[in-house]
Design a protein around this motif. Structure first.
Motif, PDB file in Angstrom:
ATOM      1  N   THR A  44      35.399  25.625  56.054  1.00  0.00           N
ATOM      2  CA  THR A  44      34.257  26.165  55.317  1.00  0.00           C
ATOM      3  C   THR A  44      34.716  26.797  54.013  1.00  0.00           C
ATOM      4  OG1 THR A  44      33.126  26.618  57.388  1.00  0.00           O
ATOM      5  CG2 THR A  44      32.295  27.710  55.412  1.00  0.00           C
ATOM      6  N   ALA A  45      34.070  26.413  52.903  1.00  0.00           N
ATOM      7  CA  ALA A  45      34.417  26.982  51.602  1.00  0.00           C
ATOM      8  C   ALA A  45      33.954  28.427  51.528  1.00  0.00           C
ATOM      9  CB  ALA A  45      33.763  26.165  50.489  1.00  0.00           C
ATOM     10  N   ASN A  46      34.699  29.224  50.765  1.00  0.00           N
ATOM     11  CA  ASN A  46      34.298  30.615  50.569  1.00  0.00           C
ATOM     12  C   ASN A  46      32.995  30.663  49.781  1.00  0.00           C
ATOM     13  OD1 ASN A  46      36.569  31.753  51.833  1.00  0.00           O
ATOM     14  ND2 ASN A  46      37.788  31.464  49.983  1.00  0.00           N
ATOM     15  N   PRO A  47      32.065  31.543  50.151  1.00  0.00           N
ATOM     16  CA  PRO A  47      30.822  31.649  49.387  1.00  0.00           C
ATOM     17  C   PRO A  47      31.085  32.182  47.981  1.00  0.00           C
ATOM     18  CG  PRO A  47      31.004  33.438  50.985  1.00  0.00           C
ATOM     19  CD  PRO A  47      32.144  32.494  51.276  1.00  0.00           C
ATOM     20  N   GLU A  48      30.202  31.809  47.074  1.00  0.00           N
ATOM     21  CA  GLU A  48      30.306  32.284  45.694  1.00  0.00           C
ATOM     22  C   GLU A  48      30.179  33.804  45.668  1.00  0.00           C
ATOM     23  OE1 GLU A  48      30.556  31.571  41.478  1.00  0.00           O
ATOM     24  OE2 GLU A  48      30.784  30.228  43.181  1.00  0.00           O
ATOM     25  N   PRO A  49      31.127  34.505  45.022  1.00  0.00           N
ATOM     26  CA  PRO A  49      31.021  35.976  44.974  1.00  0.00           C
ATOM     27  C   PRO A  49      29.784  36.424  44.214  1.00  0.00           C
ATOM     28  CG  PRO A  49      32.736  35.199  43.479  1.00  0.00           C
ATOM     29  CD  PRO A  49      32.312  34.011  44.301  1.00  0.00           C
ATOM     30  N   VAL A  50      29.129  37.438  44.732  1.00  0.00           N
ATOM     31  CA  VAL A  50      27.944  37.988  44.077  1.00  0.00           C
ATOM     32  C   VAL A  50      28.396  39.108  43.151  1.00  0.00           C
ATOM     33  CG1 VAL A  50      25.722  39.118  44.400  1.00  0.00           C
ATOM     34  CG2 VAL A  50      26.503  37.407  46.054  1.00  0.00           C
ATOM     35  N   LEU A  51      28.359  38.846  41.860  1.00  0.00           N
ATOM     36  CA  LEU A  51      28.803  39.824  40.872  1.00  0.00           C
ATOM     37  C   LEU A  51      27.711  40.866  40.618  1.00  0.00           C
ATOM     38  CD1 LEU A  51      30.396  37.354  38.312  1.00  0.00           C
ATOM     39  CD2 LEU A  51      31.606  38.747  39.993  1.00  0.00           C
ATOM     40  N   PRO A  52      28.101  42.065  40.191  1.00  0.00           N
ATOM     41  CA  PRO A  52      27.088  43.070  39.833  1.00  0.00           C
ATOM     42  C   PRO A  52      26.189  42.542  38.717  1.00  0.00           C
ATOM     43  CG  PRO A  52      29.275  44.064  39.942  1.00  0.00           C
ATOM     44  CD  PRO A  52      29.472  42.585  40.026  1.00  0.00           C
ATOM     45  N   PRO A  53      24.922  42.934  38.700  1.00  0.00           N
ATOM     46  CA  PRO A  53      24.019  42.450  37.642  1.00  0.00           C
ATOM     47  C   PRO A  53      24.464  42.939  36.270  1.00  0.00           C
ATOM     48  CG  PRO A  53      22.976  44.186  38.930  1.00  0.00           C
ATOM     49  CD  PRO A  53      24.244  43.838  39.644  1.00  0.00           C
ATOM     50  N   LEU A  54      24.211  42.119  35.265  1.00  0.00           N
ATOM     51  CA  LEU A  54      24.658  42.440  33.914  1.00  0.00           C
ATOM     52  C   LEU A  54      24.029  43.718  33.377  1.00  0.00           C
ATOM     53  CD1 LEU A  54      24.815  38.916  32.279  1.00  0.00           C
ATOM     54  CD2 LEU A  54      26.704  40.546  32.429  1.00  0.00           C
ATOM     55  N   HIS A  55      22.804  44.045  33.812  1.00  0.00           N
ATOM     56  CA  HIS A  55      22.172  45.244  33.260  1.00  0.00           C
ATOM     57  C   HIS A  55      22.911  46.519  33.656  1.00  0.00           C
ATOM     58  CE1 HIS A  55      19.871  45.129  37.200  1.00  0.00           C
ATOM     59  NE2 HIS A  55      20.258  46.393  37.169  1.00  0.00           N
TER      60      HIS A  55
ATOM     61  N   HIS B 268      35.946  45.116  45.901  1.00  0.00           N
ATOM     62  CA  HIS B 268      36.352  44.243  46.997  1.00  0.00           C
ATOM     63  C   HIS B 268      37.861  44.167  47.211  1.00  0.00           C
ATOM     64  CE1 HIS B 268      32.247  42.895  46.070  1.00  0.00           C
ATOM     65  NE2 HIS B 268      32.177  42.568  47.346  1.00  0.00           N
ATOM     66  N   GLY B 269      38.641  44.498  46.171  1.00  0.00           N
ATOM     67  CA  GLY B 269      40.093  44.509  46.335  1.00  0.00           C
ATOM     68  C   GLY B 269      40.739  43.150  46.156  1.00  0.00           C
ATOM     69  N   ASP B 270      42.025  43.159  45.899  1.00  0.00           N
ATOM     70  CA  ASP B 270      42.771  41.938  45.628  1.00  0.00           C
ATOM     71  C   ASP B 270      42.941  41.053  46.851  1.00  0.00           C
ATOM     72  OD1 ASP B 270      43.039  42.569  42.977  1.00  0.00           O
ATOM     73  OD2 ASP B 270      45.034  43.455  43.181  1.00  0.00           O
ATOM     74  N   ASP B 271      42.736  41.600  48.045  1.00  0.00           N
ATOM     75  CA  ASP B 271      42.927  40.812  49.260  1.00  0.00           C
ATOM     76  C   ASP B 271      41.712  39.967  49.624  1.00  0.00           C
ATOM     77  OD1 ASP B 271      45.451  41.877  49.549  1.00  0.00           O
ATOM     78  OD2 ASP B 271      44.773  43.527  50.848  1.00  0.00           O
ATOM     79  N   HIS B 272      40.593  40.182  48.942  1.00  0.00           N
ATOM     80  CA  HIS B 272      39.397  39.406  49.251  1.00  0.00           C
ATOM     81  C   HIS B 272      39.653  37.928  48.911  1.00  0.00           C
ATOM     82  CE1 HIS B 272      35.256  37.952  49.087  1.00  0.00           C
ATOM     83  NE2 HIS B 272      34.889  39.060  49.703  1.00  0.00           N
ATOM     84  N   PRO B 273      39.181  37.005  49.740  1.00  0.00           N
ATOM     85  CA  PRO B 273      39.422  35.576  49.480  1.00  0.00           C
ATOM     86  C   PRO B 273      38.913  35.095  48.129  1.00  0.00           C
ATOM     87  CG  PRO B 273      38.581  35.896  51.708  1.00  0.00           C
ATOM     88  CD  PRO B 273      38.478  37.230  51.021  1.00  0.00           C
ATOM     89  N   ALA B 274      37.867  35.730  47.601  1.00  0.00           N
ATOM     90  CA  ALA B 274      37.300  35.301  46.322  1.00  0.00           C
ATOM     91  C   ALA B 274      37.985  35.953  45.124  1.00  0.00           C
ATOM     92  CB  ALA B 274      35.808  35.596  46.274  1.00  0.00           C
ATOM     93  N   ALA B 275      38.891  36.916  45.370  1.00  0.00           N
ATOM     94  CA  ALA B 275      39.497  37.665  44.268  1.00  0.00           C
ATOM     95  C   ALA B 275      40.211  36.772  43.258  1.00  0.00           C
ATOM     96  CB  ALA B 275      40.439  38.735  44.810  1.00  0.00           C
ATOM     97  N   PRO B 276      41.000  35.769  43.683  1.00  0.00           N
ATOM     98  CA  PRO B 276      41.652  34.922  42.675  1.00  0.00           C
ATOM     99  C   PRO B 276      40.669  34.225  41.749  1.00  0.00           C
ATOM    100  CG  PRO B 276      42.691  34.623  44.815  1.00  0.00           C
ATOM    101  CD  PRO B 276      41.448  35.436  45.045  1.00  0.00           C
ATOM    102  N   ASP B 277      39.536  33.779  42.296  1.00  0.00           N
ATOM    103  CA  ASP B 277      38.539  33.109  41.465  1.00  0.00           C
ATOM    104  C   ASP B 277      37.897  34.084  40.484  1.00  0.00           C
ATOM    105  OD1 ASP B 277      36.768  30.828  40.775  1.00  0.00           O
ATOM    106  OD2 ASP B 277      35.216  32.129  41.614  1.00  0.00           O
ATOM    107  N   VAL B 278      37.611  35.295  40.922  1.00  0.00           N
ATOM    108  CA  VAL B 278      37.008  36.287  40.035  1.00  0.00           C
ATOM    109  C   VAL B 278      37.988  36.663  38.921  1.00  0.00           C
ATOM    110  CG1 VAL B 278      36.082  38.631  39.893  1.00  0.00           C
ATOM    111  CG2 VAL B 278      35.477  37.167  41.824  1.00  0.00           C
ATOM    112  N   ARG B 279      39.268  36.821  39.265  1.00  0.00           N
ATOM    113  CA  ARG B 279      40.269  37.119  38.221  1.00  0.00           C
ATOM    114  C   ARG B 279      40.369  35.965  37.241  1.00  0.00           C
ATOM    115  NH1 ARG B 279      43.218  39.285  42.617  1.00  0.00           N
ATOM    116  NH2 ARG B 279      44.419  37.344  42.775  1.00  0.00           N
ATOM    117  N   ARG B 280      40.313  34.743  37.750  1.00  0.00           N
ATOM    118  CA  ARG B 280      40.382  33.571  36.870  1.00  0.00           C
ATOM    119  C   ARG B 280      39.195  33.554  35.909  1.00  0.00           C
ATOM    120  NH1 ARG B 280      37.698  29.224  36.528  1.00  0.00           N
ATOM    121  NH2 ARG B 280      36.586  29.636  38.491  1.00  0.00           N
ATOM    122  N   ARG B 281      38.012  33.825  36.417  1.00  0.00           N
ATOM    123  CA  ARG B 281      36.827  33.810  35.567  1.00  0.00           C
ATOM    124  C   ARG B 281      36.880  34.911  34.518  1.00  0.00           C
ATOM    125  NH1 ARG B 281      32.056  33.683  39.865  1.00  0.00           N
ATOM    126  NH2 ARG B 281      30.758  33.794  37.974  1.00  0.00           N
TER     127      ARG B 281
END
Length: 257
Positions: A2-13, A219-232
């Protein structure tokens, strides 16, 4: 697997006051232009979370405003803010595509970063159709009324590093001088035209990236989605700092119909 779900980022406002490179000083000037003399009604197409429209209504106590945007979360935020600021009886917000909105001409109109309403979809990577937008907006501004039109322009000749994060085209945007000429052809008088400066752009881009760092802090660096968020985050930083900074501009034009 199962792929990791897309991280939900804080709203821009939560990181930006405006969804555009805009200082408080410049915003105050735009509000002043739209409210002197006081309008009876105001339209904001592509209003986002409605900050500029709400400030116009606060400065013009008898005016009624209507904001339209296709992003339902932004409209929900605008509706809440209208109630919090005591403007709910004079502000209406609709989550609908601008082309589908049934609008009557108004004394004051706002359209910032929303010309694509009348042109090809952004994802098509075609040149922005300023002329179509300005023709449509001219029909929404009463004779003698005012329009604040904000749109992307080239502040310097585009080069591959600048266009690559955008559409990849040199002809996606025009210069401010060319845009001012287009407004005249559409039947507007240019009262004032000025591009956002680099301080405004730097603040906007920093706020845009802040949602990535806030997510990582939560969420911290250990979260599975962290590498993708850092990349973005790094992708956005590089696109701006090493690409379109000082090349892509945002022009704000105060126009009279």
């Amino acid at each position: 697997m199962t792929a990791n779900p897309e991280p939900v980022l804080p709203p821009l406002h939560e990181s930006l006051t405006w969804l555009t490179p805009l200082s408080e000083e410049r915003a105050a000037g735009l509000v002043g232009f739209l409210t002197e003399p006081a309008p009876a009604d105001v339209i904001d197409l592509g209003c986002g979370w409605g900050e500029l429209l709400l400030r116009v209504l606060a400065a013009a106590p008898r005016a009624h405003g209507r904001g339209v945007d296709s992003a339902a979360p932004s409209i929900a935020r605008a509706t809440v803010q209208a109630r919090v600021r005591g403007l709910a009886t004079r502000a209406t917000f609709e989550a609908t595509p601008g082309r589908d909105a049934h609008l009557e001409p108004a004394d004051a109109v706002i359209c910032i970063g929303a010309s694509q309403i009348w042109g090809p979809p952004v994802e098509d990577g075609q040149p922005l159709d300023y002329a179509a937008a300005l023709r449509a907006l001219r029909g929404l501004v009463r004779p003698g009324g005012r329009l604040v039109y904000g749109e992307a322009v080239w502040s310097a000749p585009p080069h591959p590093a600048a266009t690559a994060p955008l559409s990849g085209r040199d002809d996606e945007f025009v210069t401010l001088d060319a845009l001012a000429e287009l407004t005249g052809r559409a039947g507007f008088e240019v009262v004032h035209a000025d591009p956002a400066d680099l301080d405004e752009w730097d603040a906007f881009e920093a706020g845009f990236r802040h949602r990535f760092t806030r997510w990582l802090d939560t969420h911290g660096d250990d979260h599975p989605a962290a590498p993708d968020v850092r990349r973005r985050h790094e992708q956005q930083r590089a696109a701006y700092a090493e690409g379109y900074r000082g090349v892509l501009g945002m022009a704000y034009l105060c126009l009279r119909g």
